[in-house]
Design a protein around this motif. Structure first.
Motif, PDB file in Angstrom:
ATOM      1  N   SER A 283       0.855  -1.184   0.000  1.00 50.22           N
ATOM      2  CA  SER A 283       0.000   0.000   0.000  1.00 50.22           C
ATOM      3  C   SER A 283       0.892   1.236   0.000  1.00 50.22           C
ATOM      4  O   SER A 283       2.123   1.137   0.069  1.00 50.22           O
ATOM      5  N   VAL A 284       0.274   2.383  -0.098  1.00 49.98           N
ATOM      6  CA  VAL A 284       1.010   3.649  -0.142  1.00 49.98           C
ATOM      7  C   VAL A 284       0.425   4.591   0.897  1.00 49.98           C
ATOM      8  O   VAL A 284      -0.798   4.776   0.962  1.00 49.98           O
ATOM      9  N   ILE A 285       1.293   5.151   1.728  1.00 50.13           N
ATOM     10  CA  ILE A 285       0.911   6.203   2.666  1.00 50.13           C
ATOM     11  C   ILE A 285       1.476   7.506   2.133  1.00 50.13           C
ATOM     12  O   ILE A 285       2.614   7.551   1.648  1.00 50.13           O
ATOM     13  N   GLY A 286       0.689   8.563   2.184  1.00 49.14           N
ATOM     14  CA  GLY A 286       1.174   9.811   1.606  1.00 49.14           C
ATOM     15  C   GLY A 286       0.656  11.052   2.287  1.00 49.14           C
ATOM     16  O   GLY A 286      -0.297  11.012   3.074  1.00 49.14           O
ATOM     17  N   LEU A 287       1.312  12.160   1.996  1.00 41.09           N
ATOM     18  CA  LEU A 287       0.909  13.488   2.440  1.00 41.09           C
ATOM     19  C   LEU A 287       0.566  14.305   1.199  1.00 41.09           C
ATOM     20  O   LEU A 287       1.299  14.280   0.203  1.00 41.09           O
ATOM     21  N   LEU A 288      -0.537  15.024   1.253  1.00 45.86           N
ATOM     22  CA  LEU A 288      -0.961  15.888   0.151  1.00 45.86           C
ATOM     23  C   LEU A 288      -0.840  17.337   0.595  1.00 45.86           C
ATOM     24  O   LEU A 288      -1.357  17.715   1.650  1.00 45.86           O
TER      25      LEU A 288
END
Length: 520
Positions: free
Chosen positions: A351-356
């Motif tokens: 999966s991918v964890i991200g900040l926008l």
């Protein structure tokens, strides 16, 4: 620019009203240690001195994550009262319990987070539901690490997870209790998390017990060094096959709670880019983009091909890989920066964890710095940077070097204002003739450059012909017209090429074509 929000302060009368009807109220400081209640509540003899987390064992297993989430939501929104209901063990049965949580850590006379509860009516709980739920109760620990990854505080079931009491672990470098095979993974995550304030990361690892056995845990790290001087770590044990799935769900719920506390837009997506979680700040930031079911929905249609390539490389890479992708939003007005990290969990899809982040203002400033002020095309330096990135991503890159034949005569005959109009018109034609992911720049004077990706099936002469046909249309103005002529040189990337190498070859081919025309 938005103004800072100042948390509300509460008067003595308001505090009494907020917790009126409660059977008990307890108070905790920033470290979740019990502290005396503020004066108006203490006078009402509502004080209790146990930690709130110690009361979780009496809460229905399916409601425990709601208590943890409610606590962190209250801490993350100081001055806002949170109220919700859970089920509580009462003798041989169960009853409804109303919880009220109010964080007043910012208020000098209080400096505490308050939690009150009021018992309600009995409720029916099926024994089968309780047994099923009991398998989903995680064994958890919460600890804090200093910048050198030394444990400074520990609470929770440390004796079960680490095989030691919490006080024994204080002052111990965390690497001493982590299995050596997991050191590299943990180190990479630690470096990533420490590089950005409030960054969050998730990792599965093994911890070693004094008897030589090991336990699997899933840990969520949050960088709060700039706020409290520590990195917070919430972990759940996932070794027990009966509780592993439930622990993972609880850990994800804990991740949601922690993400709500972070003042940035946080999201989680599967490897196909479908959003599986977005905190409230994420939802607020993407609201203007319409329905957003996947990360790709945020991206303007002109940039989706480029985004798809970057996303595919990220999820197809190794655990811990990161990428920062800047995109034009689907609304066409904003620019977003996506800082993403691939997360691998044993037995599950990556999966991918991200900040926008909304970087529109910064992008506009950079746009002015990277653009030719007359034509709006990429300037020389910016074009070479884009070309460098394209060469690193794919070998099938073509550069066309264009020189406008007779432009000096046009300038001399009709004046510089017409010359500027011609340059703008020609530039606009070129921009509209290329695809998303290609690039057009002004190399200098009347020299323009075009970068094309993935054109290995198109011959050089076809490229030249198409560009010449785009330009071979009169540019008109009030009282006159001029047909741009052009010499075009095409060069294809070779292994090891730099932008300078490729541009030099295209320039050379262009001059050869120009001289051949003059000799005819």
């Amino acid at each position: 620019m938005g103004e800072a929000v100042i948390p509300a302060t509460w008067t003595d009368e308001e505090l009494l009203d907020a917790f009126a009807g409660c059977d008990a109220v307890i108070a905790h400081d920033q470290s979740t240690e019990p502290v005396p209640l503020p004066e108006p509540l203490a006078c009402q003899a509502l004080a209790g001195r146990q930690r709130w987390i110690e009361q979780l064992s009496t809460v229905h297993p399916e409601d425990r994550a709601r208590v943890v989430k409610g606590w962190w939501e209250a801490v993350g929104h100081p001055g806002e009262l949170r109220r919700f209901h859970v089920r509580l063990r009462a003798g041989d049965g169960w009853c409804e319990l109303e919880l009220r949580i109010l964080s007043l850590l910012h208020q000098p006379q209080v400096r505490a987070t308050l939690l009150g509860w009021a018992l309600g009516e009995p409720v029916r709980v099926e024994e089968a539901d309780l047994v099923s739920a009991s398998y989903r109760v995680p064994t958890w620990v919460y600890h804090e690490l200093d910048p050198m990854a030394v444990i400074v505080r520990m609470q929770g079931a440390a004796d079960r997870v680490f095989g030691r009491a919490p006080e024994e672990l204080k002052g111990v470098p965390v690497m001493q209790v982590i299995h050596p095979d997991d050191h590299d993974t943990v180190t990479r995550l630690w470096v990533d998390v420490l590089s950005v304030p409030l960054a969050t990361g998730v990792v599965r690892l093994r911890v070693l017990k004094p008897d030589g056995s090991a336990s699997w845990i899933e840990s969520t790290l949050t960088n709060r060094l700039h706020e409290t001087g520590v990195v917070t770590v919430s972990s759940v044990e996932i070794s027990d096959p009966l509780s592993g799935e439930g622990a993972l769900r609880a850990s994800r719920e804990e991740f949601r709670s922690l993400a709500e506390e972070i003042p940035v837009a946080v999201f989680r997506a599967d490897q196909r880019g479908r959003i599986t979680f977005g905190n409230s700040r994420w939802l607020a930031l993407v609201a203007a983009c319409g329905p957003v079911e996947g990360v790709r929905d945020l991206v303007h249609s002109d940039e989706r091909e480029r985004f798809d390539g970057r996303w595919a490389r990220l999820v197809g890479g190794a655990a811990g890989d990161t990428d920062t992708i800047e995109i034009r939003a689907g609304d066409g007005e904003r620019v977003f920066s996506l800082h993403c990290r691939r997360v691998d969990t044993s037995g599950y899809e990556p999966s991918v964890i991200g900040l926008l982040t909304d970087v529109t203002d910064t992008a506009e400033l950079r746009y002015r710095a990277e653009r030719d002020p007359l034509t709006g095309l990429l300037n020389r330096g910016a074009f070479e940077q884009v070309l460098q990135e394209a060469l690193a991503e794919a070998p099938s890159v073509v550069v066309a070097f264009i020189d406008l034949d007779g432009f000096k005569d046009c300038n001399d005959r009709f004046g510089h204002e017409v010359g500027d109009l011609v340059l703008r018109a020609v530039s606009e034609r070129l921009v509209h003739s290329v695809r998303p992911g290609d690039a057009v720049g002004r190399h200098g004077g009347d020299e323009l450059v075009v970068m094309l990706r993935d054109v290995h099936d198109v011959r050089d002469e076809e490229i030249v012909g198409r560009l010449e046909s785009v330009l071979d249309v009169p540019v008109t103005w009030d009282g006159g017209s001029w047909i741009p002529g052009a010499s075009v040189g095409v060069a294809r990337a070779r292994p090891g090429d730099t932008p300078t190498d490729l541009l030099r070859r295209a320039d050379g081919v262009m001059y050869e074509r120009k001289h051949r025309r003059r000799r005819r």
